[in-house]
Design a protein around this motif. Structure first.
Motif, PDB file in Angstrom:
ATOM      1  N   SER A 471       0.809  -1.218   0.000  1.00 46.55           N
ATOM      2  CA  SER A 471       0.000   0.000   0.000  1.00 46.55           C
ATOM      3  C   SER A 471       0.844   1.270   0.000  1.00 46.55           C
ATOM      4  O   SER A 471       0.402   2.327  -0.434  1.00 46.55           O
ATOM      5  CB  SER A 471      -0.934   0.008   1.217  1.00 46.55           C
ATOM      6  OG  SER A 471      -0.179   0.090   2.420  1.00 46.55           O
ATOM      7  N   GLY A 472       2.080   1.197   0.492  1.00 44.28           N
ATOM      8  CA  GLY A 472       2.937   2.371   0.550  1.00 44.28           C
ATOM      9  C   GLY A 472       4.081   2.132   1.503  1.00 44.28           C
ATOM     10  O   GLY A 472       4.136   1.114   2.210  1.00 44.28           O
ATOM     11  N   ILE A 473       4.982   3.102   1.537  1.00 40.46           N
ATOM     12  CA  ILE A 473       6.182   2.895   2.345  1.00 40.46           C
ATOM     13  C   ILE A 473       5.866   2.834   3.835  1.00 40.46           C
ATOM     14  O   ILE A 473       6.488   2.071   4.565  1.00 40.46           O
ATOM     15  CB  ILE A 473       7.231   3.992   2.056  1.00 40.46           C
ATOM     16  CG1 ILE A 473       8.527   3.686   2.812  1.00 40.46           C
ATOM     17  CG2 ILE A 473       6.694   5.381   2.392  1.00 40.46           C
ATOM     18  CD1 ILE A 473       9.680   4.567   2.433  1.00 40.46           C
ATOM     19  N   ALA A 474       4.888   3.595   4.303  1.00 37.16           N
ATOM     20  CA  ALA A 474       4.549   3.550   5.726  1.00 37.16           C
ATOM     21  C   ALA A 474       4.056   2.161   6.112  1.00 37.16           C
ATOM     22  O   ALA A 474       4.472   1.594   7.143  1.00 37.16           O
ATOM     23  CB  ALA A 474       3.503   4.602   6.059  1.00 37.16           C
ATOM     24  N   GLY A 475       3.170   1.579   5.270  1.00 32.46           N
ATOM     25  CA  GLY A 475       2.687   0.238   5.536  1.00 32.46           C
ATOM     26  C   GLY A 475       3.792  -0.795   5.427  1.00 32.46           C
ATOM     27  O   GLY A 475       3.867  -1.738   6.230  1.00 32.46           O
ATOM     28  N   GLY A 476       4.685  -0.634   4.442  1.00 33.74           N
ATOM     29  CA  GLY A 476       5.778  -1.577   4.272  1.00 33.74           C
ATOM     30  C   GLY A 476       6.729  -1.582   5.446  1.00 33.74           C
ATOM     31  O   GLY A 476       7.171  -2.651   5.907  1.00 33.74           O
ATOM     32  N   ILE A 477       7.052  -0.394   5.956  1.00 28.69           N
ATOM     33  CA  ILE A 477       7.956  -0.316   7.107  1.00 28.69           C
ATOM     34  C   ILE A 477       7.292  -0.900   8.347  1.00 28.69           C
ATOM     35  O   ILE A 477       7.941  -1.579   9.153  1.00 28.69           O
ATOM     36  CB  ILE A 477       8.390   1.149   7.322  1.00 28.69           C
ATOM     37  CG1 ILE A 477       9.364   1.558   6.219  1.00 28.69           C
ATOM     38  CG2 ILE A 477       9.029   1.338   8.692  1.00 28.69           C
ATOM     39  CD1 ILE A 477       9.847   2.974   6.302  1.00 28.69           C
ATOM     40  N   LEU A 488      13.585  -7.141   4.606  1.00 29.11           N
ATOM     41  CA  LEU A 488      12.332  -6.571   4.108  1.00 29.11           C
ATOM     42  C   LEU A 488      12.332  -5.060   4.272  1.00 29.11           C
ATOM     43  O   LEU A 488      11.866  -4.334   3.378  1.00 29.11           O
ATOM     44  CB  LEU A 488      11.150  -7.192   4.859  1.00 29.11           C
ATOM     45  CG  LEU A 488       9.760  -6.660   4.469  1.00 29.11           C
ATOM     46  CD1 LEU A 488       9.508  -6.863   2.980  1.00 29.11           C
ATOM     47  CD2 LEU A 488       8.676  -7.328   5.306  1.00 29.11           C
ATOM     48  N   LEU A 489      12.858  -4.565   5.382  1.00 24.84           N
ATOM     49  CA  LEU A 489      12.932  -3.125   5.599  1.00 24.84           C
ATOM     50  C   LEU A 489      13.789  -2.465   4.526  1.00 24.84           C
ATOM     51  O   LEU A 489      13.406  -1.426   3.963  1.00 24.84           O
ATOM     52  CB  LEU A 489      13.511  -2.848   6.990  1.00 24.84           C
ATOM     53  CG  LEU A 489      13.584  -1.383   7.426  1.00 24.84           C
ATOM     54  CD1 LEU A 489      12.193  -0.774   7.525  1.00 24.84           C
ATOM     55  CD2 LEU A 489      14.307  -1.260   8.769  1.00 24.84           C
ATOM     56  N   ASP A 490      14.919  -3.072   4.220  1.00 29.33           N
ATOM     57  CA  ASP A 490      15.787  -2.521   3.173  1.00 29.33           C
ATOM     58  C   ASP A 490      15.094  -2.564   1.815  1.00 29.33           C
ATOM     59  O   ASP A 490      15.221  -1.630   1.004  1.00 29.33           O
ATOM     60  CB  ASP A 490      17.100  -3.307   3.111  1.00 29.33           C
ATOM     61  CG  ASP A 490      17.967  -3.092   4.344  1.00 29.33           C
ATOM     62  OD1 ASP A 490      17.747  -2.077   5.047  1.00 29.33           O
ATOM     63  OD2 ASP A 490      18.850  -3.935   4.606  1.00 29.33           O
ATOM     64  N   ALA A 491      14.360  -3.646   1.548  1.00 31.99           N
ATOM     65  CA  ALA A 491      13.667  -3.783   0.270  1.00 31.99           C
ATOM     66  C   ALA A 491      12.585  -2.724   0.114  1.00 31.99           C
ATOM     67  O   ALA A 491      12.411  -2.158  -0.977  1.00 31.99           O
ATOM     68  CB  ALA A 491      13.062  -5.183   0.154  1.00 31.99           C
ATOM     69  N   VAL A 492      11.849  -2.450   1.187  1.00 33.72           N
ATOM     70  CA  VAL A 492      10.792  -1.441   1.141  1.00 33.72           C
ATOM     71  C   VAL A 492      11.395  -0.058   0.863  1.00 33.72           C
ATOM     72  O   VAL A 492      10.905   0.698   0.011  1.00 33.72           O
ATOM     73  CB  VAL A 492      10.007  -1.437   2.472  1.00 33.72           C
ATOM     74  CG1 VAL A 492       9.122  -0.194   2.563  1.00 33.72           C
ATOM     75  CG2 VAL A 492       9.157  -2.692   2.583  1.00 33.72           C
ATOM     76  N   ARG A 493      12.453   0.271   1.566  1.00 34.98           N
ATOM     77  CA  ARG A 493      13.074   1.573   1.380  1.00 34.98           C
ATOM     78  C   ARG A 493      13.668   1.715  -0.020  1.00 34.98           C
ATOM     79  O   ARG A 493      13.547   2.763  -0.661  1.00 34.98           O
ATOM     80  CB  ARG A 493      14.142   1.794   2.450  1.00 34.98           C
ATOM     81  CG  ARG A 493      13.549   2.052   3.833  1.00 34.98           C
ATOM     82  CD  ARG A 493      14.608   2.093   4.922  1.00 34.98           C
ATOM     83  NE  ARG A 493      14.034   2.555   6.185  1.00 34.98           N
ATOM     84  CZ  ARG A 493      14.651   2.482   7.358  1.00 34.98           C
ATOM     85  NH1 ARG A 493      15.881   1.949   7.434  1.00 34.98           N
ATOM     86  NH2 ARG A 493      14.055   2.931   8.449  1.00 34.98           N
ATOM     87  N   SER A 494      14.311   0.669  -0.505  1.00 38.07           N
ATOM     88  CA  SER A 494      14.888   0.710  -1.843  1.00 38.07           C
ATOM     89  C   SER A 494      13.801   0.857  -2.911  1.00 38.07           C
ATOM     90  O   SER A 494      13.960   1.615  -3.874  1.00 38.07           O
ATOM     91  CB  SER A 494      15.702  -0.563  -2.092  1.00 38.07           C
ATOM     92  OG  SER A 494      16.231  -0.576  -3.391  1.00 38.07           O
ATOM     93  N   ALA A 495      12.685   0.134  -2.732  1.00 38.61           N
ATOM     94  CA  ALA A 495      11.588   0.230  -3.700  1.00 38.61           C
ATOM     95  C   ALA A 495      11.006   1.639  -3.720  1.00 38.61           C
ATOM     96  O   ALA A 495      10.679   2.177  -4.791  1.00 38.61           O
ATOM     97  CB  ALA A 495      10.502  -0.794  -3.357  1.00 38.61           C
TER      98      ALA A 495
END
Length: 580
Positions: A471-477, A488-495
């Motif tokens: 849904s977005g970076i806030a949800g991913g983090i 997963l945290l690194d992947a979300v930030r990189s994406a």
């Protein structure tokens, strides 16, 4: 400097404070949403309406606000709007339910719909063509000052007080603005008071609000969402009907004006169109408005994505994110100063009677957009590991380009407005810029979200966790932190950074296109010409300082500084001029 001339520049300071209070409010709410959600037990839909209620009310009221200012007085309406903004801010601060906060936010939007165009509308009345770039720079600079100041002040308040404090900061600024406007600003209004275009008010308000809602919905749910498509289509149809109605009303008003010489003066005057469509026959107004709208489109991309980069990718707090936006304000200030100097007229006059700047508006505007395009392209190279120095550098250069492009485009558009209808004309410019900004958030947000999801690989993640992560970076983090998964945290930030970079490339393309349009179509001078816009046939505005008799606007009072003959005719057509 005479007393009246000094008051004009103090009035400009009052106008700058007026738009600053609106700019501050635009940014503090997002900081407080998590706390508000917990304290008021707000649903995700409530949180969205905290933002949307403001935007929809603003869109609906912009054009009627311009008409009211021309009719009842711009100072009177601006003072009332500031008072309403302060009262609504208090209501927001002490709201005890989500419904109360939504209603108060809608009232804030109504007040902002008056403050923004009225702050522009008085500039054509108060300032001459040679003074307008400075006036626009001051008002525009105050608007953009709210971008870093809002997060800085709001972040500090949230760290030390309850969430309502972010709304209370509006109140002292409103009080200062009201005192300044009341004591310094002259009243100005049109002496001609034709009938009100009620149908135009209703159709335009409905069309702009429905279109804005559709764009917001598209940004949230995607461009294929049926509700978004239906509301956007309905909004476009309403606005097409509005244009057709205004053209018909304009023709009827023209025929009535021709008959007026043969009829008693006491005859009831026909309704005047809400929007003067003949303004679009002016190249300065048309392309100045288009270019200033493109500025809003590209700029909202930066302001939409970069705060999230600092907060979510770099892990900074709101205060730190606000500080890192300051280089753009520094560059903006430099651009405003340089642009104003370049556009300031030479002491000598050209053979045609015009006073030209050291460099003409076409060159300054084109250069500003080109600088923005290059800096945004450089910014598209931002990575997760980019240092503060890199982001500060391209931020600052983007601000420099913005400071050159924004006042030049606005000056060109406002130069076509007569003091008589500066309120409705400024409201039209503000409405188009507001729609442009909303489209920018929706389109650029879609680009960022699409690229983000395409780069985010969630193999092995449960479906109930994959949905929020996409849904977005806030949800991913949040998902990564709950799973305590560093990869997963690194992947979300990189994406997210990949999506942001693509979005910045789109912004760079928009700025490059704007540079080409400015080079091809923006008039060399800052005002309208006789060929660009017809001289107004209605009586001149009434304007007077507090405690004094009504005085003519600076175009008349300072006639010794204006060219005669053809230049005077152009001055009547352009009036004077005056932003987010």
């Amino acid at each position: 400097m005479s007393n009246s001339e000094g008051r004009r520049w103090w009035t400009l300071a009052a106008l700058a404070v007026s738009v600053l209070v609106v700019a501050l409010d635009l940014f503090v709410l997002n900081l407080a949403l998590p706390t508000i959600s917990a304290d008021l037990h707000a649903s995700s839909g409530d949180l969205q309406w905290f933002v949307d209620a403001y935007s929809l009310a603003l869109a609906a009221a912009l054009l009627p606000a311009g008409l009211l200012g021309d009719r009842i007085g711009r100072k009177r309406l601006l003072t009332a709007a500031l008072a309403l903004f302060g009262i609504a801010s208090l209501a927001c601060a002490y709201a005890t339910s989500a419904g109360e906060l939504i209603a108060a936010r809608a009232v804030l939007g109504l007040a902002a719909a008056v403050i923004l165009p009225m702050s522009l509308a008085v500039l054509p009345v108060l300032f001459t063509e040679s003074e307008r770039p400075r006036a626009i720079a001051a008002v525009g600079g105050a608007t953009f000052l709210g971008y870093p100041v809002g997060p800085i002040v709001g972040g500090w308040l949230l760290d030390h007080f309850w969430w309502g404090s972010v709304f209370l900061i509006n109140v002292p600024v409103v009080v200062i603005a009201m005192i300044a406007v009341t004591t310094l600003m002259p009243e100005s209004r049109s002496e001609d008071k034709p009938g009100v275009d009620i149908a135009g008010v209703l159709i335009s308000s409905a069309g702009l609000s429905v279109l804005t809602y559709g764009l917001i919905k598209a940004g949230e749910s995607g461009w294929g969402d049926q509700t978004a498509i239906a509301t956007m289509s309905a909004g476009v149809v309403m606005l097409i009907a509005f244009v057709a109605w205004e053209r018909r009303l304009g023709r009827a008003a023209g025929r009535a004006q021709e008959r007026s010489a043969r009829r008693p003066a006491s005859q009831r005057k026909p309704a005047q169109p809400l929007v003067d469509l003949t303004l679009f026959s002016s190249a300065g107004f048309t392309w100045g408005t288009v270019l200033s709208t493109l500025v809003s489109f590209a700029l909202f991309g930066i302001l939409f994505a970069m705060p999230q980069y600092f907060l979510q990718v770099r892990g900074l707090d709101s205060l730190g994110a606000g500080y890192r936006l300051l280089p753009m304000i520094g560059g903006l200030a430099a651009g405003l100063v340089v642009g104003q100097r370049l556009l300031s007229p030479r002491k000598e006059r050209s053979q045609g009677g015009d006073r030209l700047g050291r460099i003409n508006a076409k060159v300054v505007g084109t250069a500003g957009f080109a600088i923005m395009a290059v800096s945004l392209a450089v910014g598209a190279g931002t990575t997760v590991a980019s240092g503060t120095g890199f982001t500060a550098a391209w931020f600052g250069v983007s601000g420099l380009g913005l400071g050159l492009a924004m006042p030049t485009a606005l000056n060109s558009a406002l130069g076509a407005l007569s003091p008589e209808r500066s309120g409705s004309g400024s409201a039209l410019i503000t409405a188009l810029r507001q729609v442009g900004g909303t489209i920018g958030v929706a389109v650029l947000g879609t680009v960022l979200a699409t690229v983000y999801r395409s780069y985010l690989h969630l193999e092995g993640l449960p479906a109930n966790a994959a949905g929020p992560a996409k849904s977005g970076i806030a949800g991913g983090i949040a998902v990564a932190q709950a799973a305590r998964s560093v990869p997963l945290l690194d992947a979300v930030r990189s994406a997210y950074v990949n999506g942001m970079d693509v979005m910045l490339w789109v912004c760079a393309g928009i700025a490059a296109a704007a540079a080409l349009l400015a080079l091809a179509f923006l008039p060399r001078g800052s005002g309208a010409s006789v060929q660009d816009a017809p001289a107004p046939s209605r009586p001149a505005d009434r304007v007077g300082w507090p405690g004094q008799d009504q005085l003519p606007p600076p175009e008349t009072a300072e006639g010794d500084r204006q060219a005669t003959g053809a230049a005077a005719a152009r001055g009547n057509a352009a009036g004077g001029e005056l932003p987010t």
